[in-house]
Scaffold this motif. Structure first.
Motif, PDB file in Angstrom:
ATOM      1  N   PHE A   1       0.823  -1.216   0.000  1.00 55.10           N
ATOM      2  CA  PHE A   1       0.000   0.000   0.000  1.00 55.10           C
ATOM      3  C   PHE A   1       0.855   1.264   0.000  1.00 55.10           C
ATOM      4  N   VAL A   2       0.254   2.318  -0.554  1.00 51.30           N
ATOM      5  CA  VAL A   2       0.830   3.655  -0.385  1.00 51.30           C
ATOM      6  C   VAL A   2      -0.169   4.416   0.482  1.00 51.30           C
ATOM      7  N   VAL A   3       0.309   4.967   1.576  1.00 43.61           N
ATOM      8  CA  VAL A   3      -0.561   5.802   2.415  1.00 43.61           C
ATOM      9  C   VAL A   3       0.149   7.144   2.611  1.00 43.61           C
ATOM     10  N   LYS A   4      -0.528   8.211   2.175  1.00 43.23           N
ATOM     11  CA  LYS A   4       0.087   9.540   2.272  1.00 43.23           C
ATOM     12  C   LYS A   4      -0.948  10.538   2.754  1.00 43.23           C
ATOM     13  N   HIS A   5      -0.486  11.602   3.361  1.00 42.51           N
ATOM     14  CA  HIS A   5      -1.435  12.646   3.733  1.00 42.51           C
ATOM     15  C   HIS A   5      -0.995  14.004   3.187  1.00 42.51           C
ATOM     16  N   TRP A   6      -1.961  14.889   3.139  1.00 45.06           N
ATOM     17  CA  TRP A   6      -1.713  16.276   2.742  1.00 45.06           C
ATOM     18  C   TRP A   6      -2.438  17.126   3.768  1.00 45.06           C
ATOM     19  N   HIS A   7      -1.712  18.029   4.418  1.00 46.27           N
ATOM     20  CA  HIS A   7      -2.338  18.834   5.465  1.00 46.27           C
ATOM     21  C   HIS A   7      -1.841  20.272   5.389  1.00 46.27           C
ATOM     22  N   MET A   8      -2.776  21.199   5.299  1.00 45.99           N
ATOM     23  CA  MET A   8      -2.410  22.618   5.307  1.00 45.99           C
ATOM     24  C   MET A   8      -3.244  23.305   6.377  1.00 45.99           C
ATOM     25  N   PRO A   9      -2.610  23.736   7.478  1.00 45.38           N
ATOM     26  CA  PRO A   9      -3.404  24.435   8.499  1.00 45.38           C
ATOM     27  C   PRO A   9      -3.862  25.807   7.997  1.00 45.38           C
ATOM     28  N   TYR A  10      -5.047  26.228   8.450  1.00 44.77           N
ATOM     29  CA  TYR A  10      -5.618  27.512   8.044  1.00 44.77           C
ATOM     30  C   TYR A  10      -4.711  28.651   8.509  1.00 44.77           C
ATOM     31  N   LYS A  11      -4.341  29.509   7.591  1.00 44.20           N
ATOM     32  CA  LYS A  11      -3.457  30.652   7.848  1.00 44.20           C
ATOM     33  C   LYS A  11      -2.178  30.231   8.582  1.00 44.20           C
ATOM     34  N   ASN A  12      -1.731  29.004   8.318  1.00 46.56           N
ATOM     35  CA  ASN A  12      -0.503  28.493   8.926  1.00 46.56           C
ATOM     36  C   ASN A  12      -0.536  28.370  10.437  1.00 46.56           C
TER      37      ASN A  12
ATOM     38  N   ASP B   1      -6.397  29.465  -2.239  1.00 47.88           N
ATOM     39  CA  ASP B   1      -6.918  30.328  -1.187  1.00 47.88           C
ATOM     40  C   ASP B   1      -7.946  29.523  -0.386  1.00 47.88           C
ATOM     41  N   PHE B   2      -7.574  29.161   0.847  1.00 52.22           N
ATOM     42  CA  PHE B   2      -8.452  28.300   1.641  1.00 52.22           C
ATOM     43  C   PHE B   2      -8.986  29.049   2.859  1.00 52.22           C
ATOM     44  N   GLU B   3     -10.104  28.549   3.400  1.00 54.07           N
ATOM     45  CA  GLU B   3     -10.726  29.230   4.539  1.00 54.07           C
ATOM     46  C   GLU B   3     -10.822  28.345   5.769  1.00 54.07           C
ATOM     47  N   ASP B   4     -10.131  27.219   5.734  1.00 53.73           N
ATOM     48  CA  ASP B   4     -10.160  26.286   6.859  1.00 53.73           C
ATOM     49  C   ASP B   4      -8.944  25.369   6.719  1.00 53.73           C
ATOM     50  N   ASP B   5      -8.713  24.542   7.736  1.00 53.11           N
ATOM     51  CA  ASP B   5      -7.669  23.520   7.595  1.00 53.11           C
ATOM     52  C   ASP B   5      -8.036  22.628   6.414  1.00 53.11           C
ATOM     53  N   VAL B   6      -7.022  22.164   5.719  1.00 53.21           N
ATOM     54  CA  VAL B   6      -7.259  21.267   4.588  1.00 53.21           C
ATOM     55  C   VAL B   6      -6.518  19.963   4.870  1.00 53.21           C
ATOM     56  N   SER B   7      -7.235  18.848   4.885  1.00 49.50           N
ATOM     57  CA  SER B   7      -6.572  17.574   5.149  1.00 49.50           C
ATOM     58  C   SER B   7      -7.099  16.466   4.251  1.00 49.50           C
TER      59      SER B   7
END
Lengths: 113, 381
Positions: free
Chosen positions: B164-175, B368-374
């Motif tokens: 398996f490949v398991v990966k995540h992507w996470h960008m906190p809102y406004k860092n 341009d995001f308005e919340d955490d992105v996961s």
């Protein structure tokens, strides 16, 4: 704060007059309702008709107030779902948590049935 | 509805000025310098605009009808949400007494109208830059402290599971770390548990609870492992729910959770969810699985169920939080569940789906995001 409070009989109606009910409104809204519950309010209707969108922080406040008022044998009921708000409630199973109504009168009357 | 496309990268300035010609002049110069500029004619109107627009900085005249600049400033200072917005007086009142009175009202600067627009813009830019730097420093310090305590809400590395490949992507809102959290628990060589949670709230407040909840999930998993060999998501969710429902300290905090147990020997995944968004599975078709479980902490009975997913070679699972589907494009249109499915459907599975998914989301939002992105991405090899 674009939230209008109205008392219809013994039912407190909170009309949320913002396009996007979000993080910015959530804390104050919670503070307002916590005060009301403390002073004995148990029947609450929140009117979301003006909201195009509500974020999870605002939704969290609704859930938190519902839980609090339920402990006092009360309820928080909702009315007025725009498509995006409806979609969010459906996706997160929130319709199972809240009683919801088509119009304000129906929601207010539901408390006295 | 807020016109997302009109917000300029440099920030939004609220200009409160009763003289139309002066307002026009500064509006022109601020817009030209890359700011989005809102104008109000007096303090009362300015206060309403400040509440609805939440500008990055306010420039206000002093002598105005109805509510003057001093009164306007006092109204802002009495509002917990608005008092921290940087504030500049821009006025013709140049006498010492007025200037000192202005500074007593916790302002950033006091400018006389004889200053050229260029100087005003330079001041505004300098104030915003310095505040951003200050904010970055504070965030950095708290993050450093959090790292030192090992209080991470997202792992540094992707987990390893054969096949398996398991990966995540996470960008906190406004860092700023927020309410999303990701965890991987490797049970043995065959089983990996993937956890994606979202605390209802934003930024530091939510982050604090995200750490607490991540701990609850870990201990629930340990308890399940100790009591049974049957490690299923529904049991993990039930244990976490039992614990948080009883915990008065977090009785007003709710989270959504997706749990997936992947077994490499059977090539199956078991999924269970609590108030979470449907997970998206991509094989020959794109399908979604919507769990029935209620968000954690709300009710003693959460109705948690398990859903079995057969994973053939090349099959993919996408777990996401609401920051993705609630993101908007430049025209203000929300992605929604349909938009998410469309992005995933259009990915060529022969390529790097993980990279292409991110590209699809970023292309949609213009980054341009308005919340955490996961996202947690799972692919069977």
């Amino acid at each position: 704060m674009n939230i209008v409070e109205e008392l219809i009989g013994d039912v407190l109606v909170e009309i949320i007059n913002v396009d996007r009910a979000s993080y910015n409104e959530a804390a104050k809204f919670k503070e307002m309702l916590d005060e009301k519950i403390k002073s004995g309010t148990t029947k609450i209707v929140v009117d979301l008709t003006a909201c195009e969108f509500i974020d999870s922080t605002f939704l969290g406040v609704l859930v938190s107030v519902l839980r609090k008022v339920s402990k006092e044998q009360g309820d928080l009921r909702l009315v007025g779902f725009k498509p995006a708000v409806r979609a969010m409630f459906e996706l997160t199973r929130m319709f199972r948590v809240f009683e919801s109504y088509e119009d304000l009168k129906e929601a207010v009357d539901s408390f006295n049935k | 509805m807020e016109e997302k496309g009109s917000i300029k990268a440099n920030g939004t300035i609220l200009l409160v000025e009763d003289e139309a010609n002066i307002a026009k002049l500064y509006h022109y110069n601020l817009t030209k310098a890359g700011f989005s500029c809102e104008v109000a004619k007096n303090g009362a109107e300015g206060f309403e605009k400040a509440k609805s627009v939440k500008p990055d900085l306010i420039i206000s005249d002093i002598m105005m009808p109805n509510v003057d600049g001093y009164e306007f400033r006092k109204m802002l200072l009495a509002d917990s949400e608005l008092k921290t917005i940087p504030f500049i007086f821009l006025t013709a009142k140049g006498e010492e007494e007025s200037i000192l009175l202005g500074y007593e009202l916790e302002i950033e600067d006091y400018l006389i109208k004889t200053s050229s627009p260029k100087i005003i813009i330079a001041k505004v830019t300098a104030i915003l830059k310095s505040l951003e730097k200050e904010r970055g420093k504070v965030v950095g310090e708290v993050q450093k402290a959090a790292d030192t305590m090992g209080a991470k809400v997202v792992p540094d590395e992707f987990p390893k599971l054969e096949g398996f490949v398991v990966k995540h992507w996470h960008m906190p809102y406004k860092n700023v770390p927020g309410g999303d959290f990701i965890d991987y628990i490797k049970i043995d060589d065959e089983n990996l548990i993937v956890v994606l949670g979202d605390v209802m709230g934003k930024r530091w407040g939510a982050w604090y609870f995200a750490i607490a909840y991540a701990g609850y999930v870990r201990s629930a998993i340990r308890m399940v492992l100790e009591s049974t060999q049957d490690l299923v998501p529904s049991e993990i969710l039930k244990r976490v729910n039992d614990a948080v429902f009883r915990d008065e300290r977090i009785s007003e905090v709710f989270i959504t959770l997706s749990v997936v147990v992947i077994n490499h020997k059977t090539n199956k995944a078991l999924y269970g969810g609590a108030g979470d968004l449907p997970i998206v599975c991509k094989g020959d078709d794109v399908t979604t699985i919507k769990s029935k479980g209620l968000l954690l902490g709300f009710s003693k009975e959460g109705d948690y169920k398990d859903y079995e997913i057969d994973l053939k070679s090349g099959n993919e699972i996408y777990l996401i939080t609401d920051g993705i589907i609630e993101s908007r494009n430049k025209e203000g249109k929300m992605m929604g569940q349909e938009g998410l499915v469309k992005i995933i459907s259009e990915i060529d599975s022969n390529g790097d789906s993980y990279e292409m998914f991110q590209k699809g989301v970023i292309d949609f939002t213009g980054n341009d995001f308005e919340d955490d992105v996961s996202l947690v991405f799972i692919k069977s090899l």
